[in-house]
Design a protein around this motif. Structure first.
Motif, PDB file in Angstrom:
ATOM      1  N   ILE A 199     144.219  17.964  27.767  1.00 14.99           N
ATOM      2  CA  ILE A 199     143.859  18.259  26.412  1.00 14.99           C
ATOM      3  C   ILE A 199     143.677  19.846  26.553  1.00 14.99           C
ATOM      4  O   ILE A 199     143.146  20.356  27.352  1.00 14.99           O
ATOM      5  CB  ILE A 199     142.684  17.789  25.938  1.00 14.99           C
ATOM      6  CG1 ILE A 199     142.615  16.099  25.988  1.00 14.99           C
ATOM      7  CG2 ILE A 199     142.515  18.135  24.502  1.00 14.99           C
ATOM      8  CD1 ILE A 199     141.589  15.430  25.796  1.00 14.99           C
ATOM      9  N   HIS A 237     142.041  22.058  25.270  1.00 12.95           N
ATOM     10  CA  HIS A 237     140.861  22.622  25.185  1.00 12.95           C
ATOM     11  C   HIS A 237     139.792  22.328  26.372  1.00 12.95           C
ATOM     12  O   HIS A 237     138.900  22.651  26.817  1.00 12.95           O
ATOM     13  CB  HIS A 237     139.937  22.140  24.013  1.00 12.95           C
ATOM     14  CG  HIS A 237     140.844  22.372  22.756  1.00 12.95           C
ATOM     15  ND1 HIS A 237     141.368  23.469  22.356  1.00 12.95           N
ATOM     16  CD2 HIS A 237     141.062  21.469  21.648  1.00 12.95           C
ATOM     17  CE1 HIS A 237     142.271  23.503  21.387  1.00 12.95           C
ATOM     18  NE2 HIS A 237     141.929  22.106  20.977  1.00 12.95           N
ATOM     19  N   ASP A 282     145.384  24.204  16.831  1.00 16.60           N
ATOM     20  CA  ASP A 282     144.532  23.133  16.823  1.00 16.60           C
ATOM     21  C   ASP A 282     143.179  23.419  16.291  1.00 16.60           C
ATOM     22  O   ASP A 282     142.654  24.314  16.925  1.00 16.60           O
ATOM     23  CB  ASP A 282     144.474  22.558  18.113  1.00 16.60           C
ATOM     24  CG  ASP A 282     143.966  20.877  18.094  1.00 16.60           C
ATOM     25  OD1 ASP A 282     144.529  20.078  18.087  1.00 16.60           O
ATOM     26  OD2 ASP A 282     142.605  21.037  18.120  1.00 16.60           O
ATOM     27  N   SER A 288     138.403  12.604  25.101  1.00 12.52           N
ATOM     28  CA  SER A 288     138.615  13.671  23.893  1.00 12.52           C
ATOM     29  C   SER A 288     138.158  15.154  24.446  1.00 12.52           C
ATOM     30  O   SER A 288     137.458  15.103  25.604  1.00 12.52           O
ATOM     31  CB  SER A 288     137.983  13.411  22.879  1.00 12.52           C
ATOM     32  OG  SER A 288     136.718  13.435  22.727  1.00 12.52           O
ATOM     33  N   CYS A 289     138.512  16.127  23.698  1.00 13.85           N
ATOM     34  CA  CYS A 289     138.087  17.348  24.098  1.00 13.85           C
ATOM     35  C   CYS A 289     136.660  17.591  23.978  1.00 13.85           C
ATOM     36  O   CYS A 289     136.031  18.577  24.058  1.00 13.85           O
ATOM     37  CB  CYS A 289     139.006  18.386  23.247  1.00 13.85           C
ATOM     38  SG  CYS A 289     138.870  18.157  21.520  1.00 13.85           S
ATOM     39  N   HIS A 341     140.052  22.203  17.003  1.00  6.10           N
ATOM     40  CA  HIS A 341     139.197  22.218  18.102  1.00  6.10           C
ATOM     41  C   HIS A 341     139.207  23.367  19.035  1.00  6.10           C
ATOM     42  O   HIS A 341     138.646  23.438  19.951  1.00  6.10           O
ATOM     43  CB  HIS A 341     139.041  20.761  18.606  1.00  6.10           C
ATOM     44  CG  HIS A 341     138.554  19.828  17.538  1.00  6.10           C
ATOM     45  ND1 HIS A 341     139.460  19.152  17.122  1.00  6.10           N
ATOM     46  CD2 HIS A 341     137.339  19.467  17.239  1.00  6.10           C
ATOM     47  CE1 HIS A 341     138.693  18.316  16.166  1.00  6.10           C
ATOM     48  NE2 HIS A 341     137.366  18.715  16.303  1.00  6.10           N
ATOM     49  N   ARG A 345     141.505   7.677  11.497  1.00  8.57           N
ATOM     50  CA  ARG A 345     141.588   8.483  12.492  1.00  8.57           C
ATOM     51  C   ARG A 345     141.971   7.807  13.708  1.00  8.57           C
ATOM     52  O   ARG A 345     142.914   8.362  14.564  1.00  8.57           O
ATOM     53  CB  ARG A 345     140.268   9.382  12.814  1.00  8.57           C
ATOM     54  CG  ARG A 345     140.142  10.379  13.916  1.00  8.57           C
ATOM     55  CD  ARG A 345     141.182  11.403  13.568  1.00  8.57           C
ATOM     56  NE  ARG A 345     141.064  12.199  15.008  1.00  8.57           N
ATOM     57  CZ  ARG A 345     141.459  13.442  14.800  1.00  8.57           C
ATOM     58  NH1 ARG A 345     142.186  14.073  13.887  1.00  8.57           N
ATOM     59  NH2 ARG A 345     141.492  14.425  15.905  1.00  8.57           N
ATOM     60  N   HIS A 352     148.711  15.512  22.901  1.00 11.51           N
ATOM     61  CA  HIS A 352     148.640  14.546  21.739  1.00 11.51           C
ATOM     62  C   HIS A 352     149.160  13.520  21.944  1.00 11.51           C
ATOM     63  O   HIS A 352     148.877  12.109  21.497  1.00 11.51           O
ATOM     64  CB  HIS A 352     148.526  15.407  20.385  1.00 11.51           C
ATOM     65  CG  HIS A 352     147.732  16.220  20.015  1.00 11.51           C
ATOM     66  ND1 HIS A 352     147.534  17.280  20.539  1.00 11.51           N
ATOM     67  CD2 HIS A 352     147.070  16.202  18.898  1.00 11.51           C
ATOM     68  CE1 HIS A 352     146.599  18.046  20.109  1.00 11.51           C
ATOM     69  NE2 HIS A 352     146.194  17.330  19.052  1.00 11.51           N
ATOM     70  N   CYS A 362     145.024  13.084  24.764  1.00  3.04           N
ATOM     71  CA  CYS A 362     144.193  12.951  23.617  1.00  3.04           C
ATOM     72  C   CYS A 362     143.787  11.520  23.243  1.00  3.04           C
ATOM     73  O   CYS A 362     142.877  11.063  22.882  1.00  3.04           O
ATOM     74  CB  CYS A 362     144.739  13.519  22.315  1.00  3.04           C
ATOM     75  SG  CYS A 362     144.881  15.344  22.553  1.00  3.04           S
ATOM     76  N   CYS A 392     141.788   9.405  20.518  1.00  2.58           N
ATOM     77  CA  CYS A 392     140.888  10.409  19.595  1.00  2.58           C
ATOM     78  C   CYS A 392     141.677  10.482  18.283  1.00  2.58           C
ATOM     79  O   CYS A 392     141.013  10.453  17.283  1.00  2.58           O
ATOM     80  CB  CYS A 392     140.684  11.743  20.101  1.00  2.58           C
ATOM     81  SG  CYS A 392     140.267  13.021  19.177  1.00  2.58           S
ATOM     82  N   LEU A 393     143.077  10.530  18.233  1.00  2.00           N
ATOM     83  CA  LEU A 393     143.758  10.507  17.299  1.00  2.00           C
ATOM     84  C   LEU A 393     144.638   9.515  17.220  1.00  2.00           C
ATOM     85  O   LEU A 393     145.580   9.276  16.121  1.00  2.00           O
ATOM     86  CB  LEU A 393     144.178  11.784  16.780  1.00  2.00           C
ATOM     87  CG  LEU A 393     145.547  12.500  17.233  1.00  2.00           C
ATOM     88  CD1 LEU A 393     145.848  13.460  16.539  1.00  2.00           C
ATOM     89  CD2 LEU A 393     145.497  12.525  18.523  1.00  2.00           C
ATOM     90  N   ASN A 397     135.527  13.369  18.120  1.00  2.37           N
ATOM     91  CA  ASN A 397     134.885  14.316  17.117  1.00  2.37           C
ATOM     92  C   ASN A 397     135.052  13.836  15.691  1.00  2.37           C
ATOM     93  O   ASN A 397     134.347  14.387  14.721  1.00  2.37           O
ATOM     94  CB  ASN A 397     135.074  15.555  17.387  1.00  2.37           C
ATOM     95  CG  ASN A 397     136.715  15.757  17.698  1.00  2.37           C
ATOM     96  OD1 ASN A 397     137.437  15.041  16.735  1.00  2.37           O
ATOM     97  ND2 ASN A 397     137.277  16.395  18.700  1.00  2.37           N
TER      98      ASN A 397
HETATM   99  S1  SF4 Z   1     140.283  16.617  18.762  1.00  2.00           S
HETATM  100 FE1  SF4 Z   1     141.246  14.744  19.694  1.00  2.00          FE
HETATM  101  S2  SF4 Z   1     143.331  15.122  18.855  1.00  2.00           S
HETATM  102 FE2  SF4 Z   1     142.529  16.902  18.984  1.00  2.00          FE
HETATM  103  S3  SF4 Z   1     142.783  18.208  20.721  1.00  2.00           S
HETATM  104 FE3  SF4 Z   1     140.719  17.197  20.575  1.00  2.00          FE
HETATM  105  S4  SF4 Z   1     141.260  15.051  21.734  1.00  2.00           S
HETATM  106 FE4  SF4 Z   1     143.085  15.946  21.112  1.00  2.00          FE
END
Ligand code: SF4
Lengths: 215, 466
Positions: free
Chosen positions: B107, B109, B128, B346-347, B130, B436, B63, B408, B411-412, B430
């Motif tokens: 990441i 995931h 997390d 992102s994931c 996701h 965000r 992150h 990440c 994405c955030l 996402n």
């Molecule tokens: S949603 Fe975004 S911040 Fe959360 S694990 Fe996936 S890439 Fe990282």
């Protein structure tokens, strides 16, 4: 964890659906490695007019007068009244930590996001699901009543209004027990150590690849 | 009575069923990252506990890590402390970590499936939401909070209540240019962000089976945006081919035994679901979100809904607030919306297939003059490496994209990559919640090809006509 039995508290109304965890506690505050200190940053982007960063002194920051929780009548609130799907989004436990740190012990809404709902119980916060109509009633009464107070009784699973209306809610038996007693769930699970080891032994024969530590 | 896929995996992990309806569930794999773990490790330390099975956990920072100038380390001191805390905790408690200078970092995931840390039939958790991504391999994968991270570290178990099971069937085949991302957004648009609340979702049907593993991961990734903690796809040849030869996947005899077990991981013919939705893949167009919730989504050929279309007062108010935040007006055609920045990563969409799809669109072209920044951020160091081996990075750079280190990222926006107030972004991530991608930033969620096309033209276009 602090026990939760009954709570007589002032109610703060947050009349928005789908309040997400990014709104409850924005990501820049997730960099802390502590469990406490998040209270001043609760709803940071709604509460203040400037951009918040961790470590800022919030007492001098410009406040958004339009944000409901900034009204003086709600500063002592310990019950948050909310709308559907409260706490959706990420799994960050910083969200209940921030609510708790700001004095909230109970959140009432027609529905919650799963992970958030679960995280509340781990931190001595009681999330209460009431019917849409009941929540509507509470919002209406709260708006016209200064220092609107509810009584929440976990043992009896009831919410009682100042007029004496009683709404009942459901709660999982195990979660209720833990909250009433303030139990350490890890200690409870560790009492099952033998069962866990037995499981591992049996499973290790069925699916040995799950227990290998390659590469 | 037949069993669902979810039932089968669940039953194999029951350590004990309690009288109150809760289950002590064994957890096979625990993925750890820097944001939601420090307080859990601190908890272990305070109570003098050690991990039950340190080898079941694997950690990587994602992150907070910078996506530029890695050699200079992390300049933000607060982020640095968190990433260093993960390193220190992993060392102290004997947990394997793919650190910032490890090519396997990324990441969580993306890393889990890529390394074979995620296997069919597993129970897998991570602090997390996701984590639902890993269900694409036929695992029960759920996001948990920090207290549960500590619980799993200390006991290798979780106390869970069995959710209801919903099947979402998407039949037929997706039109050209339409992806797993569009399928996910379409489903969320139809069932709403609370539509899966209280359920585990199994995605089924020929269109789901027709997705690559990457596409299935994208779909399961966004299960959480539909309100469900867990999304799954049955194991088939695609799954098994994907897992084979991954570093942590079983080998030799173990592999054969595992495959025999995995081949059973599908819902039985007679299985009964608590709820079912059926959609037709042919009807799914490229989707674009216009608001501040993933359910505020329409086809790229449509316009922003008018307020009369709202189903009730709550939705109308939500729409109005979203339009104000997004600085958009009801009835505006989606293709008239111009963007300032483009984020591919992102994931959800930071895998090799996603980059290949984007490259198809941008090859030989340049980003539009109104695009301030277009960036591509790999989901992992290995995705980045592979893309570079295929020469994708060159094509991105030539078109005007920035080619970044894995994490990440925007994405955030916990690191330096973020939107400035008022900026509008076509993003393959996402979540389009307020703030965000940076305070005051405006996010439109799309597929990688749609994001790439928006970078080239400067506004949204229908990829089917590209
Ligand atoms: S949603 Fe975004 S911040 Fe959360 S694990 Fe996936 S890439 Fe990282």
């Amino acid at each position: 964890m602090e026990v939760f039995t009954t709570l007589n508290g002032i109610v703060a109304p947050l009349d928005r659906a789908n309040v997400d965890t990014d709104a409850i506690i924005p990501k820049q505050f997730l960099k802390s490695i502590k469990r406490t200190g998040y209270g001043p940053y609760l709803f940071d982007e709604w509460r203040y007019l400037d951009h918040g960063e961790p470590g800022m002194d919030c007492s001098t920051r410009p406040r958004n007068a339009d944000f409901v929780l900034n009204q003086p009548r709600y500063t002592q609130a310990s019950i948050l009244l909310a709308r559907e799907n409260f706490g959706c989004g990420s799994s960050r436990e910083h969200a209940p930590w921030a609510l708790l740190d700001d004095g909230f012990r109970c959140i009432i809404a027609p529905s919650f996001a799963d992970i958030f709902y679960n995280n509340c119980f781990k931190n001595g916060i009681l999330p209460v699901v009431l019917k849409d109509k009941e929540v509507d009633t509470l919002f209406a009464e709260c708006e016209v009543t200064p220092a609107y107070t509810l009584n929440v009784n976990l043992q009896a699973q009831t919410v009682t209004t100042p007029r004496g209306d009683v709404f009942t809610f459901k709660v999982d038996a195990f979660r209720k027990h833990c909250l009433l007693e303030g139990l350490d769930e890890i200690a409870l699970t560790l009492k099952e150590s033998d069962a866990i080891r037995d499981y591992e032994k049996r499973r290790g024969k069925e699916a040995p690849w799950l227990f290998s530590t390659r590469p | 009575m037949g069993k669902t896929l979810f039932d089968k995996v669940w039953e194999q992990h029951i350590v004990r069923e309690n009288d109150d309806g809760s289950t002590l569930l064994y957890i096979d794999r625990h993925l750890v990252h820097e944001v939601t773990s420090p307080q859990a490790f601190e908890g272990l330390r305070l109570s003098g506990r050690m991990p039950w099975r340190a080898d079941a956990a694997v950690a990587t920072p994602d992150h907070n890590v910078p996506t530029k100038h890695r050699d200079q380390g992390i300049t933000d001191p607060v982020s640095r402390i968190q990433v260093e805390a993960l390193e220190k905790n992993c060392r102290e408690f004997g947990i394997r970590e793919f650190g910032m200078d490890d090519v396997r970092q990324g990441i969580v995931h993306v890393v889990g499936p890529e390394e074979g840390l995620t296997l069919p039939g597993m129970t897998l958790v991570c602090g997390d939401s996701h984590t639902s991504t890993h269900g694409a391999l036929g695992a029960i994968a759920v996001g948990i909070g920090t207290s549960e991270v500590e619980h799993v570290l200390a006991t290798q178990c979780l106390i869970q209540k069995k959710p209801k099971v919903m099947r979402i069937r998407v039949d037929g085949s997706l039109p050209k240019g339409v992806t797993g991302k569009d399928m996910a957004l379409y489903i969320i648009g139809r069932i709403g962000t609370a539509g899966g609340s209280g359920y585990a979702i199994e995605f089924a049907g020929s269109a789901v089976r027709g997705l690559s593993m990457e596409g299935r991961m994208t779909l399961c990734n966004m299960t959480i945006e539909a309100g469900a903690r867990c999304g799954m796809v049955a194991v088939d040849d695609t799954t098994i081919a994907y897992v084979k030869n991954r570093p942590f996947a079983p080998e030799g005899q173990d592999w054969d035994a595992a495959v025999a077990v995995w081949q059973q991981l599908h819902s039985d013919e007679e299985a009964v679901f608590d709820r079912e939705h059926v959609f037709d893949a042919a009807e799914i167009p490229p989707m674009v979100t216009w608001g501040t919730s993933p359910e505020m989504v329409v086809p790229v050929t449509a316009s922003i809904p008018i307020m009369d279309d709202a189903r009730d007062e709550t939705q109308r108010e939500g729409w109005l607030r979203a339009l104000e935040y997004m600085n958009l007006s009801a009835g505006k055609p989606i293709q008239d919306i111009a963007v300032d920045k483009v984020f591919i990563g992102s994931c959800t969409n930071g895998r090799i297939e996603d980059f290949r799809a984007a490259v198809e669109i941008i090859k030989g072209r340049k980003i539009a003059s109104n695009i301030k920044v277009a960036m591509v951020v790999s989901g992992s160091g290995l995705v980045k490496k592979q893309a570079e081996e295929e020469g994708l990075d060159e094509i991105f750079r030539e078109a005007g994209f920035e080619w970044r280190e894995p994490g990440c990222s925007m994405c955030l926006a916990m690191n330096a990559d973020r939107l400035e107030p008022g900026e509008r972004c076509a993003s393959t991530s996402n979540r389009n919640f307020e703030g965000r991608q940076g305070q005051g930033g405006r996010t439109h969620l799309v597929s990688p090809a749609m994001a790439a096309a928006a970078a080239i033209t400067g506004h949204f276009v229908d990829i089917r006509e590209w």
